[in-house]
Scaffold this motif. Structure first.
Motif, short mmCIF file in Angstrom:
data_model
loop_
_atom_site.label_atom_id
_atom_site.label_comp_id
_atom_site.label_asym_id
_atom_site.label_seq_id
_atom_site.Cartn_x
_atom_site.Cartn_y
_atom_site.Cartn_z
N THR A 171 -10.40 -2.10 -7.79
CA THR A 171 -10.91 -0.76 -7.47
C THR A 171 -10.09 0.25 -8.25
O THR A 171 -8.87 0.32 -8.08
CB THR A 171 -10.81 -0.46 -5.96
OG1 THR A 171 -11.57 -1.42 -5.24
CG2 THR A 171 -11.34 0.94 -5.66
N ASP A 229 -2.20 -1.57 -3.66
CA ASP A 229 -2.92 -0.30 -3.65
C ASP A 229 -1.90 0.79 -3.93
O ASP A 229 -1.08 1.13 -3.06
CB ASP A 229 -3.60 -0.09 -2.29
CG ASP A 229 -4.45 1.18 -2.26
OD1 ASP A 229 -4.38 1.98 -3.21
OD2 ASP A 229 -5.18 1.39 -1.27
N MET A 244 0.87 -1.18 0.00
CA MET A 244 0.00 0.00 0.00
C MET A 244 0.90 1.22 0.00
O MET A 244 1.59 1.51 0.98
CB MET A 244 -0.90 0.01 1.22
CG MET A 244 -1.93 1.14 1.15
SD MET A 244 -3.18 1.03 2.43
CE MET A 244 -3.01 2.61 3.16
N LYS A 270 -5.90 -2.07 -6.45
CA LYS A 270 -6.44 -0.72 -6.41
C LYS A 270 -5.42 0.21 -7.07
O LYS A 270 -4.24 0.19 -6.73
CB LYS A 270 -6.68 -0.25 -4.97
CG LYS A 270 -7.68 -1.10 -4.20
CD LYS A 270 -7.88 -0.53 -2.79
CE LYS A 270 -8.91 -1.34 -2.01
NZ LYS A 270 -9.15 -0.77 -0.66
#
Length: 517
Positions: free
Chosen positions: A366, A304, A280, A323
């Motif tokens: 996403t 992400d 992330m 993501k």
């Protein structure tokens, strides 16, 4: 708990009870392990009666627990009091010389007593919910391998803790949540402590969000090759630390960081980490897109990031959740008070084909579309492309598409932030690209960030922006607003530059030029 022979009872688990069965309490000194969960016990014998107890767990009990004489449990090795109210933690807890693990989580108490620092055999300390900690005495916990402290409150405690934990040289796991901002001086002390922890495997730090982290401070740390988990929340690094690479940290499997500027070589290093499974990465300035080649992110399961990724065959074969962000257009922004130039995703991934069909384990996607100053058509094109890609995927993964800064979508008037040092060498064509996505544009406002630039460079950028407005078919007004002029280069810094009427005073930090078109 019925039992024909109480002498055989060694472990007792009590869940959702108001009473302890009487036939289990005749000989409490035989119990080696006592686990009380979600109970409202009314006839509890004193805890110090369980003299042979090695492990005591009081979890989510609903009645106030009395821990008087707890220090008599001299054989106790594991003590867990979690989400259970207690009236006090007696000083005699320091007598538990055999204790190896102490978990005190949300007990309702404010102070962690200093006597816990007498537990020299303690391997694990997890304390959450305390607003007062004996931070200045923790160096006595010489055997400690795992330290988890949440809700560290107050400047003085923070200052003590960032120094003291570095004296616990056997630490393998450090998890700390500071309520304070970790400014540069605290980060420096924190880093000096980290340099002493040669066995560190997990570092998790939360703090109040501060200014950009001093890159030179963090670059001074040489993390142990054993480091596996790295999460730092509250500090924004200017760049990704150079020690995040496969040769220095071959076992790193978890990364969660915020970096102001992310570059292609940073993503190169991340894709090569052989054990990375969770990534992330938050950031302010990104490459417009990135190509993940064969064997890239070979163990990644969660990703992400703040830019679009294109996955080639063989890449990220274990990735389950993805993501990322798509940028429809060339953009000039101001983030955290600093100018950022963001190129459109199509500059790298021309057809917006992200290669999602090559991700054989994909379950959820996403995609966020950065809508700032974008037109509705640009955003809708991206939405249609990614929706089709996911619909055609053999796994039919769940898809979420979000619009970031949708309220700032516009095609009539726009506001942009231009850093002179970022744009001074751009071609006229790229300045024209700033305005070309807006076929109905009438007015453009540019904030010119002048820090570190000469007057010649400022005027060059302004002239290019003015030209871009003049050649636009519908734009009739351009407004140029200079910012941070007091931090422009002085004549002594740039002797060949004419500074005109710039005098470096705060009053001259804002000047406007409006042109009719």
């Amino acid at each position: 708990m019925p039992c024909s022979d109480n002498s055989k009872i060694r472990r007792l688990v009590i869940q959702n009870h108001r009473h302890i069965p009487e036939d289990t309490m005749d000989m409490p000194e035989l119990l080696r392990s006592l686990n009380i969960q979600n109970s409202e016990i009314e006839n509890m014998v004193p805890l110090h009666s369980f003299k042979a107890c090695r492990a005591l767990r009081l979890q989510r009990s609903k009645v106030l627990m009395n821990l008087n004489y707890l220090g008599r449990l001299l054989h106790l090795k594991y003590l867990d009091i979690s989400y259970t109210p207690i009236d006090k933690l007696p000083k005699e807890i320091g007598h538990l010389k055999s204790l190896l693990a102490l978990l005190l989580i949300q007990t309702g108490l404010d102070e962690l007593p200093p006597t816990i620092c007498l537990l020299t055999q303690l391997l694990c300390l997890d304390a959450e919910g305390f607003t007062r900690l004996p931070a200045d005495r923790m160096e006595k916990l010489i055997s400690l391998e795992e330290l988890q402290l949440m809700d560290v409150v107050g400047r003085s405690v923070t200052e003590d803790l960032v120094v003291e934990f570095g004296k616990l040289t056997r630490l393998r796991v450090v998890v700390i949540k500071f309520s304070e901002e970790l400014g540069e001086s605290l980060q420096k002390s924190f880093m000096q402590s980290l340099c002493n922890l040669g066995e560190l495997q997990e570092l998790v730090v939360y703090s109040k969000w501060s200014q950009l982290g001093a890159t030179t401070i963090w670059e001074s740390w040489v993390p142990p090759r054993k480091l596996r988990r790295l999460l730092i929340s509250g500090i924004t690094f200017w760049r990704l630390p150079t020690w995040i690479n496969s040769s220095r940290l071959p076992h790193l499997y978890f990364i969660s960081l915020c970096v102001h500027v992310v570059e292609v070589h940073d993503l190169d290093n991340l894709t090569r980490l052989p054990e990375l499974s969770y990534l992330m990465l938050d950031g302010c300035s990104w490459p417009p897109g990135y190509n993940v080649g064969i064997d890239g992110f070979k163990n990644l399961r969660f990703c992400d990031v703040g830019t679009a990724l294109k996955f080639h065959p063989g890449a990220a074969q274990r990735l389950e959740e993805l993501k990322f962000v798509v940028y429809p257009k060339l953009e000039g922004l101001l983030i955290n008070g600093l100018p950022v130039k963001q190129l459109p995703t199509k500059d790298v991934i021309g057809d917006l084909d992200f290669g999602l069909d090559n991700l054989l384990s994909l379950e959820q996607v996403t995609i966020s579309i950065f809508c700032f100053d974008a037109t509705a058509t640009e955003v809708q094109v991206v939405e249609a492309v990614v929706s089709r890609a996911v619909e055609d995927h053999p796994n039919h993964p769940t898809i979420n598409v979000y619009r970031l800064h949708e309220e700032a979508m516009c095609d009539v008037d726009i506001v942009k932030h231009i850093g002179v040092l970022l744009w001074k060498d751009e071609s006229d064509a790229n300045f024209i690209r700033l305005l070309s996505p807006y076929p109905r544009l009438q007015e453009a406002v540019f904030y010119i960030y002048c820090e570190g630039a000469s007057m010649c460079e400022v005027e060059k950028v302004e002239a290019a922006l003015t030209h871009a407005a003049e050649v636009h078919p519908t734009c009739h007004t351009i407004e140029l607003i200079r910012e941070n002029t007091e931090k422009m280069l002085s004549p002594s810094d740039h002797p060949d530059t004419e500074l005109g009427d710039h005098n470096g005073s705060p009053e001259s930090s804002l000047s406007k030029l409006q042109l009719g078109n």
